[in-house]
Design an enzyme around this catalytic site. Structure first.
Site, PDB file in Angstrom:
ATOM      1  N   GLY A 127       0.794  -1.221   0.000  1.00 30.62           N
ATOM      2  CA  GLY A 127       0.000   0.000   0.000  1.00 30.62           C
ATOM      3  C   GLY A 127       0.827   1.271   0.000  1.00 30.62           C
ATOM      4  CG  LEU A 128       0.127   6.216  -0.630  1.00 34.66           C
ATOM      5  CD1 LEU A 128       1.165   6.390  -1.725  1.00 34.66           C
ATOM      6  CD2 LEU A 128      -1.080   7.113  -0.896  1.00 34.66           C
ATOM      7  CG  ASP A 165       9.754  -7.846  -2.201  1.00 34.29           C
ATOM      8  OD1 ASP A 165      10.482  -8.208  -3.156  1.00 34.29           O
ATOM      9  OD2 ASP A 165       9.001  -6.858  -2.263  1.00 34.29           O
TER      10      ASP A 165
END
Ligand code: OWQ
Length: 354
Positions: A31-32, A148
């Site tokens: 998300g942002l 990640d």
């Protein structure tokens, strides 16, 4: 009419009046993210908005909240607060909630930006890598896989050379005492830091796969160049095979099945790691060779890597803590299979009451 203050609803962040000076930092895996000043305490923070669009969005948000709240370590971006709409405390039952906000420590920059300025002095790279491994040892001891790791997810305060691992949007819980296949793969993890095992079987996530990414990142810190910059998955694998020897018979046989045209050169690498990284000193090459192994079973764990001579100036096992409350199989199942998770919780409650 009262003027809307910038803090009241900017960027779709419904946080109430507590945060000011909001400005966007980027869009992470989940998300942002905005930078802001928390009027409570006056701290500068990074606030990430997780949108609960559907059941899957809610599941991922809950997992990220659960994981990041428990990971308290010097080398992990610290979560200060998790909030619901209007910046109110998160209710126990998320039914009807549309967004969750994770308020975390704001770091000055990330490693990706730092490396835009070229390679780091080897002393700086070594100290930063020590902290990356110290953080990974802790994360893995909690039975969390980051999945990640890349320079953009590693945050740095450059003047203190302080490093913290962040963005756990793709992290998973995995209890090594049980067999697992890392069932859910989002297929959006960056390929350049992907290990050969992960390129061959995309759903198989392990702690060793985070270590591969760490090795790629060490090489990139010292050279300023991405180690294996494939344009697509096949090229990624070819670049790895050019330099990483395939020593085990079973791996050779699997590769002959999957990419017979590429591996028919007698299993000699085309250029050694030393040839690929001429500017890197021998001890660092030796260290990298123990991390960038084709087979994950041969790869150093974070804990073992901390004891390698390359890190002797920094290593201090008494101050490389492990998680006091690791996640367990129940947490892993609760994430993947909500119904079994609920049943296990109910069984646990029954057992406790009986
Ligand atoms: C920071 C802790 N960012 C983050 C940010 C994903 C995650 C993302 C953006 C910023 C790093 C660059 C600049 N500290 C964080 C964080 N997260 N935890 N997650 O989108 N710090 C991809 N920063 C601050 C500051 C000023 N100018 C340029 C960049």
């Amino acid at each position: 009419m009262a003027r809307m203050t910038p803090s009241s609803f900017s960027y779709g962040f419904d946080l109430g009046p507590r945060f000011q000076e909001l400005r966007p930092l980027g869009t992470g895996a989940s998300g942002l993210v905005l930078a802001a000043v928390d009027r409570r305490g006056g701290r500068r923070v990074a606030v990430k908005k997780l949108v609960l669009r559907d059941a899957l969005g809610a599941k991922h948000a809950l997992r990220e909240v659960k994981i990041t709240r428990r990971l308290r370590h010097d080398n992990v971006v610290r979560v200060y607060d998790t909030l619901g709409p209007c910046g109110r405390p998160l209710p126990r039952d998320l039914a009807g909630i549309t967004a969750v906000y994770i308020v975390q420590e704001l770091m000055e920059t990330d490693l990706g930006r730092m490396l835009e300025g070229g390679p780091l002095p080897v002393e700086h790279a070594t100290l930063l890598f020590y902290q990356l491994l110290r953080g990974l040892k802790f994360i893995h001891s909690a039975n969390v896989l980051h999945r990640d790791l890349k320079p953009a997810n590693i945050f740095v305060n450059p003047e203190q050379l302080l490093l913290k691992i962040g963005d756990f949007g793709l992290a998973r819980i995995v209890d090594p005492h049980y067999s697992h296949k890392g069932y859910l793969s989002e297929g959006m993890v960056t390929k350049w830091y992907r290990s050969p095992r992960l390129l061959l079987s995309p759903n198989n996530y392990t702690k060793a796969i985070d270590m591969w990414a760490a090795g790629c990142i060490l090489a990139e810190m010292v050279t300023g160049r991405m180690l294996f910059a494939g344009a697509h998955e096949l090229e990624q694998m070819q670049l790895i095979l050019d330099t990483v020897p395939v020593l085990r018979e079973e791996d050779q046989q699997e590769l002959l099945k999957v990419m017979p045209s590429y591996v028919s050169h007698g299993w000699e690498v085309r250029r050694t790691l030393q040839e690929l990284l001429p500017e890197v000193e021998d001890e660092a090459i030796d260290f990298l060779e123990r991390i960038l192994t084709f087979n994950p079973m041969d790869r150093l764990t974070a804990e073992a890597a901390l004891r390698h001579p390359f890190l002797r100036r920094y290593s201090y096992p008494q101050d490389e803590p492990v998680a006091p409350h690791p996640f367990r199989i129940e947490d892993e199942l609760e994430d993947s299979l909500p119904i079994i998770g609920a049943l296990l919780a109910a069984a646990g409650a029954l057992w406790l009451s009986g």
